[in-house]
Design a protein around this motif. Structure first.
Motif, PDB file in Angstrom:
ATOM      1  N   PHE A  34       0.701  -1.117  -0.119  1.00 10.82           N
ATOM      2  CA  PHE A  34      -0.100  -0.085  -0.015  1.00 10.82           C
ATOM      3  C   PHE A  34       0.985   1.200   0.056  1.00 10.82           C
ATOM      4  CE2 PHE A  34      -3.677  -2.435   1.554  1.00 10.82           C
ATOM      5  CZ  PHE A  34      -3.234  -3.568   2.084  1.00 10.82           C
ATOM      6  N   TYR A  36       0.245   5.124   1.386  1.00 12.30           N
ATOM      7  CA  TYR A  36      -0.611   6.184   2.269  1.00 12.30           C
ATOM      8  C   TYR A  36      -0.109   7.575   2.240  1.00 12.30           C
ATOM      9  CZ  TYR A  36      -3.976   2.636   4.543  1.00 12.30           C
ATOM     10  OH  TYR A  36      -4.811   1.555   4.809  1.00 12.30           O
ATOM     11  N   LYS A  49      -3.430   0.261  -3.571  1.00 15.02           N
ATOM     12  CA  LYS A  49      -2.729  -0.857  -2.914  1.00 15.02           C
ATOM     13  C   LYS A  49      -2.863  -2.023  -4.158  1.00 15.02           C
ATOM     14  CE  LYS A  49      -7.577  -2.580  -1.983  1.00 15.02           C
ATOM     15  NZ  LYS A  49      -8.611  -3.004  -0.781  1.00 15.02           N
ATOM     16  N   LYS A  94       1.543  -5.412   4.092  1.00 20.09           N
ATOM     17  CA  LYS A  94       1.027  -6.525   4.817  1.00 20.09           C
ATOM     18  C   LYS A  94       1.692  -7.935   4.420  1.00 20.09           C
ATOM     19  CE  LYS A  94      -3.472  -6.167   5.589  1.00 20.09           C
ATOM     20  NZ  LYS A  94      -4.864  -6.347   5.493  1.00 20.09           N
ATOM     21  N   GLN A  97      -1.445 -11.928   2.256  1.00 10.99           N
ATOM     22  CA  GLN A  97      -2.913 -11.375   2.044  1.00 10.99           C
ATOM     23  C   GLN A  97      -3.771 -11.725   3.289  1.00 10.99           C
ATOM     24  OE1 GLN A  97      -4.425 -11.650  -2.002  1.00 10.99           O
ATOM     25  NE2 GLN A  97      -2.317 -11.624  -3.013  1.00 10.99           N
ATOM     26  N   ALA A  99      -2.713 -11.534   6.103  1.00 13.11           N
ATOM     27  CA  ALA A  99      -2.317 -10.973   7.432  1.00 13.11           C
ATOM     28  C   ALA A  99      -3.111 -10.135   7.867  1.00 13.11           C
ATOM     29  CB  ALA A  99      -0.851 -10.705   6.991  1.00 13.11           C
ATOM     30  N   GLN A 100      -2.923  -9.594   9.291  1.00  9.28           N
ATOM     31  CA  GLN A 100      -3.701  -8.700   9.979  1.00  9.28           C
ATOM     32  C   GLN A 100      -2.950  -7.441  10.321  1.00  9.28           C
ATOM     33  OE1 GLN A 100      -5.648 -10.281  13.326  1.00  9.28           O
ATOM     34  NE2 GLN A 100      -5.969 -12.403  12.493  1.00  9.28           N
TER      35      GLN A 100
ATOM     36  N   GLN B  48      -5.155  -4.042  18.552  1.00  9.15           N
ATOM     37  CA  GLN B  48      -5.984  -4.539  17.220  1.00  9.15           C
ATOM     38  C   GLN B  48      -7.504  -5.173  18.206  1.00  9.15           C
ATOM     39  OE1 GLN B  48      -4.945  -6.693  14.206  1.00  9.15           O
ATOM     40  NE2 GLN B  48      -6.993  -7.364  13.374  1.00  9.15           N
ATOM     41  N   VAL B  55      -7.178  -8.890  19.428  1.00  3.59           N
ATOM     42  CA  VAL B  55      -6.620  -9.908  18.457  1.00  3.59           C
ATOM     43  C   VAL B  55      -5.065  -9.846  18.852  1.00  3.59           C
ATOM     44  CG1 VAL B  55      -6.358 -10.239  15.866  1.00  3.59           C
ATOM     45  CG2 VAL B  55      -8.474  -9.452  16.651  1.00  3.59           C
ATOM     46  N   ASP B  56      -4.579  -8.490  18.789  1.00  4.49           N
ATOM     47  CA  ASP B  56      -3.089  -8.445  18.823  1.00  4.49           C
ATOM     48  C   ASP B  56      -2.777  -7.297  19.889  1.00  4.49           C
ATOM     49  OD1 ASP B  56      -0.370  -8.165  16.583  1.00  4.49           O
ATOM     50  OD2 ASP B  56      -0.311  -7.980  18.688  1.00  4.49           O
ATOM     51  N   VAL B  98     -10.405  -7.974   9.064  1.00  2.62           N
ATOM     52  CA  VAL B  98      -8.997  -7.892   9.717  1.00  2.62           C
ATOM     53  C   VAL B  98      -7.938  -7.837   8.289  1.00  2.62           C
ATOM     54  CG1 VAL B  98      -9.250  -9.174  11.752  1.00  2.62           C
ATOM     55  CG2 VAL B  98      -8.940 -10.483   9.569  1.00  2.62           C
ATOM     56  N   THR B  99      -8.855  -8.426   7.095  1.00  4.23           N
ATOM     57  CA  THR B  99      -7.801  -8.340   6.018  1.00  4.23           C
ATOM     58  C   THR B  99      -8.239  -7.252   4.861  1.00  4.23           C
ATOM     59  OG1 THR B  99      -9.460  -9.875   4.806  1.00  4.23           O
ATOM     60  CG2 THR B  99      -7.537 -10.732   5.749  1.00  4.23           C
ATOM     61  N   ASP B 100      -9.161  -6.383   5.339  1.00  4.07           N
ATOM     62  CA  ASP B 100      -9.768  -5.130   4.503  1.00  4.07           C
ATOM     63  C   ASP B 100      -8.732  -3.963   4.854  1.00  4.07           C
ATOM     64  OD1 ASP B 100     -12.461  -6.874   5.277  1.00  4.07           O
ATOM     65  OD2 ASP B 100     -12.025  -6.444   3.059  1.00  4.07           O
ATOM     66  N   THR B 101      -9.018  -3.033   3.946  1.00  3.74           N
ATOM     67  CA  THR B 101      -8.373  -1.740   3.900  1.00  3.74           C
ATOM     68  C   THR B 101      -8.662  -1.066   5.213  1.00  3.74           C
ATOM     69  OG1 THR B 101      -8.440  -1.579   1.625  1.00  3.74           O
ATOM     70  CG2 THR B 101      -8.039   0.683   2.838  1.00  3.74           C
ATOM     71  N   GLN B 102      -7.483  -0.439   5.591  1.00  4.05           N
ATOM     72  CA  GLN B 102      -7.707   0.318   7.079  1.00  4.05           C
ATOM     73  C   GLN B 102      -8.184   1.854   6.778  1.00  4.05           C
ATOM     74  OE1 GLN B 102      -4.728  -0.393   9.911  1.00  4.05           O
ATOM     75  NE2 GLN B 102      -4.739  -2.553   9.492  1.00  4.05           N
TER      76      GLN B 102
END
Lengths: 114, 113
Positions: A34, A36, A49, A94, A97, A99-100, B48, B55-56, B98-102
């Protein structure tokens, strides 16, 4: 370990000239990448992204980035800089894919000269 | 669509005092993140949440930092007691999963004197 290296802490260009912000990453897997942007006193805004589809990714405000696996790079470019592009830019990985966690680079400050 | 809201925008405190930050994520976003951004560095994840569960929190200094997300919506981050090195911008972000855009809020700039 996954990491991101932004090769320039500060880039200065003249208005109307091309912009190149360089980013190299390290990841053991197929990463998501990404860019930003952060304007002064504003939140981080997603520019674009990459998630393993087309290697050339187009973003907002005329920015684009190319994923080059052989060079582990994800450089950000824009053909013609505008004064409003002055901001801090972050390259983010990240690791894979699913991953958090996002891993941020140190940032590149872009200055636009009139 | 309303973005991520944070308050206050700025806070100045003395060391050893306590401080709390508030975040309201985008409606419907299950995942919420708190980041710390020290001047000249990229943001670093502190904690998170997925709904109201953690979660973390592996990088959260738990001896002085705490965070909660009651009812899975708003969240607060607290520092008690603050140290000089806590001076930073605290960013809140949210995402659908969790895997989506922030999506990031404007941040709270904390200065510890």
């Amino acid at each position: 370990a996954q990491s991101v290296t932004q090769l320039d802490s500060h880039v200065s260009v003249s208005e109307g000239t091309p912009v190149l912000l360089r980013c190299n990453y390290s990841s053991s897997y197929s990463p998501s990448l990404f860019w930003y942007v952060q304007h002064p006193n504003k939140g981080l805004q997603l520019l674009l992204k990459y998630t393993s589809a087309a290697t050339l990714v187009k973003g907002i405000n005329g920015f684009e980035a190319e994923f080059k696996k052989s060079e582990t790079s994800f450089h950000l470019t824009k053909p013609s800089a505008h004064m409003s592009d002055a901001a801090e830019y972050f390259c983010v990985v990240k690791p894979f894919q699913g991953a958090q966690k996002l891993v941020f680079g140190q940032g590149t400050r872009l200055t636009i000269n009139p | 669509e309303a973005g991520v809201a944070q308050s206050p925008r700025y806070k100045i405190i003395e060391k050893r005092q306590s401080v709390a930050f508030w975040c309201n994520p985008i409606s419907g976003h299950a995942t919420l993140y708190w980041y710390q951004q020290i001047l000249g560095q990229g943001p670093k994840l502190l904690i998170q949440f997925q709904n109201n569960g953690v979660v973390d929190d592996s990088q959260l200094p738990k001896d002085r930092f705490s965070a909660e997300r009651l009812k899975g919506v708003d969240s607060t981050l607290k520092i008690q007691p603050a140290k000089l090195e806590d001076s930073a911008v605290y960013l809140c972000a949210s995402g659908l999963g969790v895997t989506d855009t922030q999506y990031f809020g404007p941040g709270t700039r904390l200065t510890v004197l």
